[in-house]
Design an enzyme around this catalytic site. Structure first.
Site, PDB file in Angstrom:
ATOM      1  CG  ASP A   1      -2.335   0.618   1.095  1.00 33.31           C
ATOM      2  OD1 ASP A   1      -2.383   1.554   0.077  1.00 33.31           O
ATOM      3  OD2 ASP A   1      -3.194   0.278   1.647  1.00 33.31           O
TER       4      ASP A   1
ATOM      5  CG  ASP B   1      -9.506   2.254  -0.438  1.00 35.35           C
ATOM      6  OD1 ASP B   1      -9.250   1.105  -0.700  1.00 35.35           O
ATOM      7  OD2 ASP B   1      -8.993   3.336   0.511  1.00 35.35           O
TER       8      ASP B   1
END
Ligand code: GLA
Length: 710
Positions: free
Chosen positions: A447, A511
């Protein structure tokens, strides 16, 4: 082959049904005579060059500049040059190149140019790849005695004069890959200064003739294979030439070359198609497949993020693994929250040690449990980042990528770690290697959750070096752990590009797991990337990022279009929901091989209220159509489903394999074909099509098309 040049030369490459022809003058940079559908072998190239010569207009240079692949200010190109360099000692800002040598190599042509006055050399690489995509890059070498500063080093691609339409991308967190189409008649510039390809500015654009569509029109798709700051420019010169330029964006003084040093641009990828956007996408998909070289079916994921967030409890995590295995999940990813002191997003990034309070015996008990269920194990990390509230930062506050003398602005409570600092690099590399050596980890979700502000380790800007260091680290991990798969995530899809795809095998697309938003996000993503690298998860009924509620069919029918995963606490799912999920996972497994190697067609929707993805294998024997009704249709009946590219004479069987509940409030009776076994030839399926039933908004219908046994 290497040859010295003294008169006008031409080179030609034919590959993947495309032809590339360049003119190489003895004075000046190479010129693109042609790139597109293959030309006949006996085409007279000198005549092509001749017919491209233009008239001498009034009010112009006595010898007007012919737009080259490296437009030269020093030879009279008065629009934006390809290369600009600053030197205190030499006139390097107004460059004029001479071709020195040409090498034919596997990747096309490596053309060496020089500007003796500026004491600079350039290696220009251009060539068509097996995918049909054209690659262009530049390497600038300082052959002089003085340091020079690179101001601009951009690849240039001249476009046809009738290319007057553009499709560009924009977005934000939870709304990546939005696109817009507009006229292209003047200067368009897109820059990313976020330090990553970015939520806002995906480094791609499509240019083409007016009214190009998914299925029609001559177009080129362009993408810069780079994960950092970039600049794209599509411009129209006063003289009428249209061109695209793309390169890394250099902050002031960022790229300085000392004697003998060189720097290379990220590759500009160009896909040309006379069949509209689908043709462009199919070539980019082939190019992505050539890079990822996937060898096994994409396993179904479960990801713990939206199930538990930072609240890690070993028993619950193990129970989730058991439930996941029961419904057919194949890989378990432990997301954020597993490392020392990480109880929310304010602390602990940088301290890559297992939290002993949450995991008194390390990760082994969880990994063993996951493996005993026959699943692979994956782990979330964010190695480029550090929280000020961490042991790492307390020990090495000078390792951050921020101007030391300025206030450090936090973003999600974190700072960027300077990977170009050798000590920081070694420390982070060491932690990753230790974890991978110690634990049986098959997968890493890598990430990167913040943009850069004033990226520097001293006083000079350093955004570029950070991306280079990141690529190096990813490369070292791939070399040391060849079985390991890495996913590129950056607050969802803020780092999706072909540069990082050289090191990774999946993107976390967004997301946002809301299936309705996802349909648009995934469509935008699909212009450049194939389904198997598009992470797509089935979330809970109520979306965590929009609060919208969708039934499991729409959620699953949307997620199945990518690399399927589940991001939902299955411990809270009802038996009926689990059984639905299990059915969809089975459906995904039955079709993933087809979808992950197919040619993808996005089919048009007359009223814009629906979208259809049509996956057809190379042999044209198997296809899957996923029709998604996104909004209430504007007319009673939706469009007919007309399926392109099948073999006209082959007989196909069409079966409904899954669908949302068919509403009696909209439709008293389904179409007559619904209960029958349809058998139709390819020509009829394309030209006549199938009249679809009346469907609710936010619903899906899946049709399987296979060659009928004769
Ligand atoms: C980012 C990612 C999410 C999740 C969180 C964890 O937002 O995009 O999927 O991993 O970080 O902090």
């Amino acid at each position: 082959m290497s040859r010295a040049l003294n008169t006008m030369n031409y080179v030609r490459q034919d590959c993947a049904g495309k032809t590339l022809i360049l003119a190489l003058p003895d004075q000046g940079a190479p010129e693109l005579l042609y790139f597109g559908e293959e030309l006949p072998a006996h085409t007279n190239i000198e005549s092509v060059y001749l017919v491209l010569s233009s008239a001498l207009p009034n009010s112009s240079l006595n010898e007007p500049y012919r737009l080259s692949l490296i437009p030269e200010a020093g030879r009279g190109w008065m629009a934006t040059p390809g290369v600009e360099v600053f030197s205190n000692e030499l006139a390097a800002w107004s460059l004029a190149w001479e071709v020195h040598t040409v090498n034919e190599n596997v990747a096309g042509f490596a053309i060496r140019l020089e500007d003796r006055h500026a004491e600079l050399e350039l290696i220009f690489q251009i060539g068509i790849k097996e995918s049909g995509v054209l690659g262009l890059s530049l390497e600038l070498i300082n052959t002089g005695r003085e340091p020079v500063q690179v101001v601009r080093l951009a690849s240039t691609f001249p476009c046809l004069s009738n290319f007057t339409q553009k499709m560009s991308f924009y977005g934000r967190w939870c709304q990546e890959f939005q696109h817009q189409t507009s006229q292209w008649n003047d200067t368009w510039i897109q820059e990313s200064r976020y330090g990553r390809s970015g939520h806002e500015n995906f480094p791609g654009v499509v240019l083409g003739e007016s009214n190009f569509s998914e299925q029609t029109g001559e177009v080129v798709g362009a993408h810069l294979a780079w994960s950092g700051n970039h600049s794209l420019r599509a411009d129209v010169a006063m003289t009428g030439e249209r061109y695209l330029q793309a390169g890394a964006l250099y902050l002031p003084g960022e790229e300085v070359l000392h004697t003998g040093e060189s720097t290379k641009t990220p590759e500009l990828l160009i896909a040309h198609s006379c069949q509209g956007l689908n043709g462009v996408s199919q070539q980019f998909h082939r190019e992505a497949r050539a890079r990822t070289k996937l060898t096994k079916p994409r396993p179904v994921h479960i990801n713990t993020w939206e199930a538990f967030y930072f609240d890690h409890d070993l028993e619950q995590l193990c129970l989730l693994a058991s439930r996941a295995a029961e419904v057919g999940v194949e890989r378990y990813i432990l997301d954020d929250g597993w490392f020392k002191g990480r109880n929310d997003d304010t602390s602990a990034l940088g301290d890559w040690y297992v939290d002993e309070q949450k995991y008194p015996n390390g990760l082994t008990p969880l990994i063993d449990h996951v493996k005993s269920l026959g699943m692979e194990f994956g782990l979330w990390v964010e190695p480029e980042m550090v929280n000020p509230d961490s042991a790492l930062y307390r020990a090495h506050p000078d390792w951050v990528l921020e101007l030391p003398a300025k206030e450090h602005l936090l973003f999600r409570n974190q700072l960027v770690l300077n990977l170009a600092n050798p000590d920081a690099y070694v420390a982070i590399r060491g932690r990753l290697f230790d974890l991978l050596n110690h634990y049986d980890i098959d997968y890493i979700k890598w990430d990167m959750n913040r943009d850069y502000v004033s990226p520097s380790g001293d006083i000079h800007p350093q955004a570029l070096a950070q991306v280079t260091a990141l690529y190096r680290l990813l490369g070292e991990l791939n070399d040391a752990f060849p079985e390991l798969e890495i996913e590129s995530c950056a607050s969802g899809g803020a780092r999706v590009d072909f540069g990082i795809l050289n090191y990774t095998k999946r993107f976390w697309t967004s997301d946002c797991n809301d299936a309705l938003e996802r349909q648009t996000i995934q469509r935008g993503f699909s212009y450049f990337f194939p389904p198997e690298v598009m992470g797509a998860h089935i979330g809970p009924d109520k979306s965590h990022t929009t609060s919208r509620i969708h039934d499991v069919v729409f959620r699953a029918g949307t997620a199945i279009q990518g690399h399927l995963g589940i991001e939902w606490n299955l411990l809270q799912a009802t038996d009926e929901q689990k059984s639905n999920i299990a059915d969809w996972i089975e459906c995904y497994k039955a079709h993933r091989e087809l979808m992950h190697s197919a040619n993808l067609y996005r089919l048009p929707s007359v009223d814009g209220c629906a979208q259809t993805q049509w996956y057809l294998n190379d042999e044209k024997t198997e296809g899957l159509a996923i029709y998604s009704q996104l909004a209430m249709p504007k007319r009673v009946h939706p469009d007919r489903l007309r399926l392109p590219a099948l073999e006209a004479l082959s007989l196909y069987r069409v079966e409904v394999i899954a669908h949302s509940p068919m509403p009696s409030h909209l439709m008293q009776q389904k179409p007559a074909w619904w209960q029958q076994k349809i058998q139709l030839n390819g020509a009829s399926l394309e030209r006549v099509g199938i009249q679809l039933p009346v469907m609710d908004p936010e619903s899906v219908l899946l049709l399987r098309v296979s060659v009928a046994d004769v």
